[in-house]
Write a protein that holds these residues in place. Structure first.
Motif, short mmCIF file in Angstrom:
data_model
loop_
_atom_site.label_atom_id
_atom_site.label_comp_id
_atom_site.label_asym_id
_atom_site.label_seq_id
_atom_site.Cartn_x
_atom_site.Cartn_y
_atom_site.Cartn_z
N ALA A 31 1.21 -1.33 0.14
CA ALA A 31 0.00 0.02 0.31
C ALA A 31 0.62 1.46 0.49
O ALA A 31 2.21 1.12 0.32
CB ALA A 31 -1.18 0.22 1.82
N ARG A 32 0.41 2.01 -1.44
CA ARG A 32 1.01 3.31 -0.42
C ARG A 32 0.08 4.37 -0.11
O ARG A 32 -1.05 4.45 -0.52
CB ARG A 32 1.59 4.10 -2.12
CG ARG A 32 2.95 2.99 -2.14
CD ARG A 32 3.41 3.79 -3.37
NE ARG A 32 3.85 2.82 -4.36
CZ ARG A 32 4.63 2.86 -5.85
NH1 ARG A 32 4.42 3.96 -5.93
NH2 ARG A 32 5.14 1.64 -6.84
N SER A 33 0.90 5.72 0.51
CA SER A 33 -0.21 6.56 1.14
C SER A 33 -0.51 7.66 -0.43
O SER A 33 -0.57 7.78 -1.46
CB SER A 33 0.83 8.27 0.99
OG SER A 33 -0.07 9.23 1.61
N GLY A 34 -2.48 7.77 0.22
CA GLY A 34 -3.55 7.81 -0.89
C GLY A 34 -4.37 6.65 -1.64
O GLY A 34 -5.10 7.13 -1.64
N ASP A 35 -3.82 5.60 -1.13
CA ASP A 35 -4.62 4.60 -1.79
C ASP A 35 -6.16 4.78 -1.26
O ASP A 35 -5.79 4.59 -0.08
CB ASP A 35 -4.22 3.09 -1.38
CG ASP A 35 -2.47 3.12 -2.78
OD1 ASP A 35 -2.09 3.86 -3.56
OD2 ASP A 35 -2.19 1.85 -2.32
#
Lengths: 318, 318
Positions: free
Chosen positions: A152-156
């Motif tokens: 996961a990445r920030s903003g997902d």
């Protein structure tokens, strides 16, 4: 209920630390281990159902026990986006258990295996004081494409399948001696195998919801070294849960920390959300956006615009 | 003891019949399932150790329990000639069991895993009334080369590794409150992993000896649709078994039907026997020729030139 206690998490970490770390890309710590192949990776998982801990004969038919023993493993494969292939079944049976119940378990398991074109390739039978079924299941996914918890990445955006909290509602109504349609969610969970495979081109991370959204989301955040924000009002709950939980607060609590939902939590980057939702709609897969991955490494639940404390289950992992 | 009762064999057959037959070359019925790959086949097996059934805390240290839980699975891999690769460990632990014993089991298991360069890739922890460990182990073998039970042909010579009956002797001496060096064979069996791999170029069939030579040989004969003749006087037994069994008859009975030897029974065509024995000698693997595969589909044991009735364990399968 399958809720894992803090002691068990630390026990698992300490147990694993005794062994040399494995060469494969993912060892202990995800829904499945991922074993590399030339064109296909193999995802393997093991899960046990123990009488008196995970089921009772009062509320489960033997067919249900067989179904659920395989279903919880299929849910782990689903979370990796893997296509189910084969499984091994280790039975521990009390002496006094007749052949009839064992055959009934086989039928419940076989119907689900057939649905997913999965082969029983081996197993084991032991005597034991307590009835239990331990299943090892394997599936395949194109090389390097397995969905792990850690991508996961920030903003997902965070999507959840189906509805949450029904399995916990069933336990509560059973205790009060009430019949319920939610019981089906407790005794015959539906692993989201097709949704998992469908998600691969869109998703960055996924986990199956066996210990409750709060706890499993925390696991995903920890693996990804990020945080999340979840809007409790957006959580998908059934009409029955809303009606019979007793209060909105309890319904939310069960949706967040009831456990045994066997739904998927999927993290999708913003620019792929529309295509992901269209693909789900085309395949009849019900998903709902419930929150977002954040850079701050903590999980925040909001209700009516206010942040509220993490519910039971979550702070075990903080 | 791990002796399988006739009811369990029929139960396994009936359980397996409920499922669609698997596509892989070998499904349930051998020491491992064989899953085809492009260059390597994967052999997988599952085996459980249950407290009070397979071990007691009185005679096993927790390190021993961890060792044996993995060793019995390694023995299945050995019987296929597979090179061990990875395993999954499902623990069922009583609430009152502390962290110390679990870590001790991990150490016993880890030492054996390291010896065979095997990675722990996943697992599961459940609460249970009874302590048990269920391990799923996998190994690889060059495509199409796995040693199964069914490849034997009439005239093949039968070889047995190590010595037989010691694990059963240990049980008997424990009951009489006597200490014994045979106990090591009961609590810390040595899986014949290197011998299994070494046998591939020479052998036509192999099986591991977990239920006693009589029963396991009958399994090989049934799978190969042949019979066998075994010379009881040639069975490899330890000096301790000969001395402490009480009588030659009992020593022979335990060598044939005691169980839990975790040695290998290997069928080798006559023209490859000399080379096989040389290869074993070079690698320090102790094997002894004890009989021959016959066309008549029955197992005959001879003693002093006379055929004797099949001992306990064998007629269960007739």
């Amino acid at each position: 209920v399958r809720a894992i206690e803090p002691r068990e998490f630390s026990l698992i970490r300490r147990f694993v630390a005794v062994f040399d770390p494995p060469a494969p890309p993912r060892g202990p710590g995800d829904d499945c281990a991922v074993l590399p192949g030339s064109r296909w990776d193999t995802c393997v998982t093991v899960d046990a159902l123990v009488e008196g801990v995970h089921f009772t004969r009062r509320h489960f038919r033997f067919e249900d026990i067989g179904h659920k023993a395989l279903a919880v493993n299929l849910s782990d494969l689903a979370a990796m986006g893997a296509r189910p292939r084969w499984f091994l079944c280790a039975l521990a049976i009390p002496k006094q258990l007749g052949t009839g119940p064992v055959m009934a378990m086989a039928r419940g398991m076989s119907a689900l295996a057939r649905k997913h074109r999965m082969a029983l390739v081996g197993g084991n039978v032991s005597k034991a004081a307590q009835l239990s079924i331990t299943i090892t299941a394997a599936g395949t996914v194109r090389r390097g494409r397995a969905l792990t918890r850690q991508g996961a990445r920030s903003g997902d955006r965070l999507f959840v399948s189906g509805t949450l909290g029904d399995a916990r509602l069933a336990l509560s109504l059973w205790r009060r001696g009430q019949r319920t349609t939610a019981a089906a969610r407790q005794v015959r969970p539906t692993p989201r195998v097709e949704l998992g495979q469908l998600s691969i081109p869109y998703a960055r991370a996924a986990i199956d919801l066996s210990d409750g959204l709060a706890q499993d989301l925390a696991q995903m955040c920890r693996a990804s070294r990020l945080g999340a924000q979840v809007d409790i009002e957006r959580l998908p709950v059934s009409a029955e849960l809303r009606r019979r939980a007793g209060s909105a607060r309890r319904a939310a609590k069960w949706a967040l920390a009831g456990g045994e939902d066997y739904e998927l939590l999927i993290a999708v980057p913003p620019n792929r959300c529309a295509a992901f939702e269209r693909a789900c709609a085309r395949s009849g897969e019900q998903v709902r956006e419930v929150g977002v991955i954040t850079r701050t490494p903590s999980v925040v639940f909001s209700f009516g615009g206010h942040a509220i404390p993490a519910p039971l289950g979550y702070d075990h992992l903080a």
